[in-house]
Design an enzyme around this catalytic site. Structure first.
Site, PDB file in Angstrom:
ATOM      1  N   THR A  32       0.864  -1.138   0.041  1.00 34.10           N
ATOM      2  CA  THR A  32      -0.114  -0.042  -0.010  1.00 34.10           C
ATOM      3  C   THR A  32       0.939   1.300  -0.013  1.00 34.10           C
ATOM      4  O   THR A  32       2.033   1.294   0.574  1.00 34.10           O
ATOM      5  CB  THR A  32      -0.890   0.081   1.409  1.00 34.10           C
ATOM      6  N   ASP A  33       0.365   2.306  -0.313  1.00 32.85           N
ATOM      7  CA  ASP A  33       0.909   3.453  -0.377  1.00 32.85           C
ATOM      8  C   ASP A  33       1.213   4.206   1.079  1.00 32.85           C
ATOM      9  O   ASP A  33       2.046   4.903   0.984  1.00 32.85           O
ATOM     10  CB  ASP A  33       0.260   4.768  -1.263  1.00 32.85           C
ATOM     11  N   GLU A  34       0.225   3.693   1.812  1.00 26.62           N
ATOM     12  CA  GLU A  34       0.568   4.076   3.276  1.00 26.62           C
ATOM     13  C   GLU A  34       1.749   3.905   3.920  1.00 26.62           C
ATOM     14  O   GLU A  34       2.038   4.362   4.968  1.00 26.62           O
ATOM     15  CB  GLU A  34      -0.651   3.499   4.172  1.00 26.62           C
ATOM     16  N   TYR A  64      -1.610  -0.319  11.040  1.00 30.11           N
ATOM     17  CA  TYR A  64      -1.677  -1.000   9.977  1.00 30.11           C
ATOM     18  C   TYR A  64      -0.642  -0.763   9.122  1.00 30.11           C
ATOM     19  O   TYR A  64      -0.070  -1.751   8.456  1.00 30.11           O
ATOM     20  CB  TYR A  64      -3.174  -0.400   9.394  1.00 30.11           C
ATOM     21  N   LYS A  92       2.454  -3.440   7.425  1.00 33.45           N
ATOM     22  CA  LYS A  92       2.348  -3.399   6.148  1.00 33.45           C
ATOM     23  C   LYS A  92       3.832  -3.180   5.461  1.00 33.45           C
ATOM     24  O   LYS A  92       4.581  -3.839   4.731  1.00 33.45           O
ATOM     25  CB  LYS A  92       1.463  -2.679   5.021  1.00 33.45           C
TER      26      LYS A  92
END
Ligand code: NAD
Ligand code: DAU
Length: 339
Positions: free
Chosen positions: A125-127, A153, A157
């Site tokens: 994810t870009d997060e 979260y 990741k």
């Protein structure tokens, strides 16, 4: 080609299952999913009718279950979607995020090492890049942006991504990673912003917007994410990371208003509530690498994607009404009452 798709009963994984069954009718697709609150077998009803699709209930962090599946199936490729995926839940209870997102990734890669694999693909994810300031529109996330996480979260990741690259360098596992921006589209669980707004607005209920609604997300229609992963597993270079996004940045308030406009519902439903702790300000993906190297292009812009998505929720009330009439109501009360 035989592909294990983990998390295939969830939002993006199920869209990927349908994408692959259509685009590659000769492939065998095996979905490994332990059906958490976010997994839904109704979503896979059509896939179950296809003889090239098989569903296996199991947890990616349980070694015996995963190794037995590899022993039985000897897959060529693994695409790992399975994850705890909701930031707000990770703030309430981080532990399960570490187990599924990090240990689960380790177990899947250990099985890949033991049984051999052509490709292990990690859906990230870009997060993992953290956030960008709201007043620097010139800045975007590239694959070289340092990892800098905000929530349990995103930290889980990022931990998984680091482990994937460690397995590449140390053991030579043939891996790729993709980091996509916010998805929306069919089968999106109604805890996430867009389906939450659609389903509540249809019922004329208040629409909780965190803080001032000024935070920015970069939205991509889920089908475009699936076509990008399809390209990466076939043509992406081993050991590489590919960002996926379509330059569709919107403030949360703009997103909510666009949905209301599409539904013909009044903006007076919007209710500002206490902000998310550690709330990332802005995400923006630079997709130049996947565009240039693999020729990927998204097919939907935000306006087109929202139209299709709202239509899907209107035509598939049975799918989401089952969800919001069950345990989901307790979740909503816990997270939003008195917020
Ligand atoms: P989701 O929450 O809708 O689905 C997750 C699926 O994984 C569910 O079917 C669930 O049952 C399954 N699962 C959870 N724990 C499992 C376990 N231990 N073993 C087996 N299956 C398990 O998630 P999503 O939104 O479809 O996201 C899929 C992946 O894409 C995640 O890895 C997420 O980090 C990533 N991602 C999501 C977005 C987004 O906007 N939703 C954007 C970029 C990346
Ligand atoms: O960027 C990719 C990520 O996008 C994925 O890795 C995550 O799995 C996925 O859940 C998503 O994370 P976000 O936190 O950005 O998505 P969410 O839909 O939860 O929230 C989108 C924005 O809307 C965010 O700024 C918080 C805000 N929001 C969300 C909810 C649920 C609200 O204002 N009100 C809400 O009720």
């Amino acid at each position: 080609m035989k592909i294990i798709v983990t998390g295939g009963a969830g939002f993006i994984g199920s869209n990927f299952v349908y994408h692959m069954l259509e685009k590659h009718p000769d492939y065998k697709i095996i979905c490994l999913d332990n059906l958490t609150y976010a997994g839904n077998l109704h979503t896979l009803e059509e896939a179950m009718k296809n003889p090239n699709f098989k569903f296996v209930k199991g947890d990616i962090s349980e070694r015996d279950c995963v190794f037995k599946l590899f022993e039985d199936e000897k897959p060529d490729v693994v695409v790992n979607f399975a994850a705890e995926s909701h930031v707000d839940r990770s703030i309430e209870d981080p532990g399960i995020f570490l187990n599924t997102n990090i240990i689960g990734t380790q177990v899947m890669m250990d099985a890949c090492r033991k049984y051999g694999i052509k490709r292990y693909h990690q859906v990230s994810t870009d997060e993992v890049y953290g956030d960008l300031p709201l007043d620097r529109l010139d800045l975007m996330f590239t694959e070289d942006t340092p990892i800098h996480t905000s929530s349990p979260y995103s930290a889980s990741k990022a931990g998984a991504d680091l482990l994937v690259m460690a397995y590449y360098r140390t053991f030579g596992l043939p891996v790729t990673i993709s980091r996509c921006s916010n998805n929306y589209g069919p089968y999106h669980f109604p805890e996430k912003l867009i389906p939450l707004i659609i389903t509540r607005a249809l019922d004329n209920q208040n629409l909780p917007v965190y803080g001032t609604g000024a935070n920015v997300r970069d939205w991509l229609y889920v089908g475009d994410h699936c076509s990008a992963i399809d390209l990466v597993i076939h043509k992406g270079r081993v050991g590489e990371t590919y960002n996926i996004g379509g330059h569709n940045e919107r403030t949360n308030l703009e997103v909510v208003k666009a949905v209301l406009h599409e539904l013909g519902k009044p903006e007076s439903l919007i209710t500002y509530v206490t902000d998310r702790p550690g709330h990332d300000r802005r995400y923006a993906i630079d997709p130049a690498k996947i565009e240039k190297e693999l020729g990927w292009q998204p097919t939907y812009n935000f306006e087109q994607g929202i139209k299709v998505t709202v239509k899907w929720y209107l035509e598939n009330k049975g799918w989401w009404e089952k969800i919001i009439s069950g345990e989901y109501q307790n979740y909503y009360d816990k997270m939003y009452t008195n917020r």
